[in-house]
Design a protein around this motif. Structure first.
Motif, short mmCIF file in Angstrom:
data_model
loop_
_atom_site.label_atom_id
_atom_site.label_comp_id
_atom_site.label_asym_id
_atom_site.label_seq_id
_atom_site.Cartn_x
_atom_site.Cartn_y
_atom_site.Cartn_z
N LEU A 60 0.86 -1.18 0.00
CA LEU A 60 0.00 0.00 0.00
C LEU A 60 0.89 1.22 0.00
N ILE A 61 0.59 2.18 -0.88
CA ILE A 61 1.34 3.43 -0.88
C ILE A 61 0.35 4.59 -0.70
N LEU A 62 0.67 5.47 0.25
CA LEU A 62 -0.13 6.65 0.55
C LEU A 62 0.63 7.88 0.07
N LEU A 63 -0.03 8.69 -0.74
CA LEU A 63 0.63 9.83 -1.40
C LEU A 63 -0.06 11.14 -1.06
N ASN A 64 0.71 12.21 -1.05
CA ASN A 64 0.16 13.52 -0.73
C ASN A 64 -0.29 14.31 -1.95
N ASP A 65 -0.18 13.75 -3.13
CA ASP A 65 -0.64 14.39 -4.36
C ASP A 65 -1.71 13.54 -5.01
N VAL A 66 -2.51 14.16 -5.87
CA VAL A 66 -3.55 13.44 -6.59
C VAL A 66 -2.94 12.79 -7.83
N PHE A 67 -3.12 11.46 -7.93
CA PHE A 67 -2.66 10.71 -9.09
C PHE A 67 -3.80 9.81 -9.56
N SER A 68 -3.97 9.67 -10.87
CA SER A 68 -4.98 8.76 -11.39
C SER A 68 -4.40 7.35 -11.55
N GLN A 69 -3.09 7.24 -11.60
CA GLN A 69 -2.39 5.96 -11.63
C GLN A 69 -1.07 6.13 -10.88
N PRO A 70 -0.48 5.02 -10.45
CA PRO A 70 0.75 5.15 -9.66
C PRO A 70 1.82 5.93 -10.41
N PRO A 71 2.47 6.85 -9.71
CA PRO A 71 3.53 7.63 -10.35
C PRO A 71 4.78 6.77 -10.56
N GLY A 73 9.12 6.83 -11.14
CA GLY A 73 10.28 7.64 -10.75
C GLY A 73 10.31 7.88 -9.25
N GLU A 74 11.23 8.72 -8.83
CA GLU A 74 11.42 9.04 -7.42
C GLU A 74 10.31 9.96 -6.93
N LEU A 75 9.76 9.63 -5.77
CA LEU A 75 8.74 10.45 -5.12
C LEU A 75 9.38 11.21 -3.98
N SER A 76 8.94 12.45 -3.76
CA SER A 76 9.54 13.24 -2.70
C SER A 76 8.87 13.04 -1.34
N PHE A 77 7.61 12.56 -1.32
CA PHE A 77 6.91 12.41 -0.05
C PHE A 77 5.87 11.29 -0.15
N TYR A 78 5.99 10.28 0.70
CA TYR A 78 5.03 9.17 0.70
C TYR A 78 5.28 8.27 1.90
N VAL A 79 4.32 7.37 2.15
CA VAL A 79 4.48 6.29 3.11
C VAL A 79 4.01 5.03 2.40
N GLY A 80 4.84 3.98 2.45
CA GLY A 80 4.49 2.69 1.85
C GLY A 80 4.55 1.59 2.90
N ILE A 81 3.64 0.64 2.80
CA ILE A 81 3.58 -0.47 3.75
C ILE A 81 3.40 -1.76 2.98
#
Length: 184
Positions: A60-71, A73-81
């Motif tokens: 599971l990945i929680l992101l602080n930006d709106v995406f219609s599909q998984p981004p 490349g490198e992400l600057s802010f997230y939490v993954g479990i």
């Protein structure tokens, strides 16, 4: 007389406030990495089958930006479990290694990034390994718990973890994640 009226009004308001039965529980819908707090605006997950002696799990990945599909490349802010099936719905003490209780090995992995600096807590095979970037460290988990419930694509995440160098991750999120598949 006015003082008596105000005291009575204040007492009545206090009594009314404490006797309300509308006990709605509200989650904060946020992730926090090293003190930076952001609202969760996108969530994606994959289901992983049991293989190579490991239990079935999800990512599971929680992101602080709106995406219609998984981004990509490198992400600057997230939490993954990543969490094994046998740990769903349980409060896991993150200061202790997860131990094998059946024939398959349970697995727990937490990764987070803030401004491109990532760190990972890998709790599997009876040990807790922490890396910053890609480098192994001697850091330890000083406090922390994780509880995740999953019902299809509906998740509830309560995460609180602090490392010996002061790094921290918090998540308080309940919502629907979009299921994705990772090409092999």
């Amino acid at each position: 007389m006015r003082k008596i009226f105000m005291l009575c009004l204040t007492g009545a308001l206090a009594l009314a406030t404490t006797s309300c039965k509308d006990e709605k529980v509200t989650t904060m819908q946020t992730i926090t990495v090293n003190g930076r707090i952001c609202e969760v605006k996108s969530a994606f997950y994959t289901d992983n089958p049991s293989e190579y002696g490991d239990e079935a799990s999800f990512n599971l990945i929680l992101l602080n930006d709106v995406f219609s599909q998984p981004p990509t490349g490198e992400l600057s802010f997230y939490v993954g479990i990543e969490l094994s099936e046998s740990l769903y719905g349980k409060t896991v003490d993150l200061t202790k290694p997860i131990v094998k209780s059946g024939t398959l090995a349970p697995y727990l992995d937490i990764v987070a990034a803030n401004e491109g600096q990532s760190f990972e807590i890998d709790n599997s095979e009876g040990s807790i390994d922490i890396s910053v970037g890609e480098a192994d460290t001697s850091l330890t988990v000083t406090s922390g718990t994780l509880k995740v419930t999953k019902n299809g694509g509906d998740f509830s995440v309560k995460l609180s973890v602090k490392l010996s160098d002061g790094k921290s991750i918090f998540a308080d999120w309940t919502g629907k994640a979009t299921k994705v598949t990772i090409p092999e």
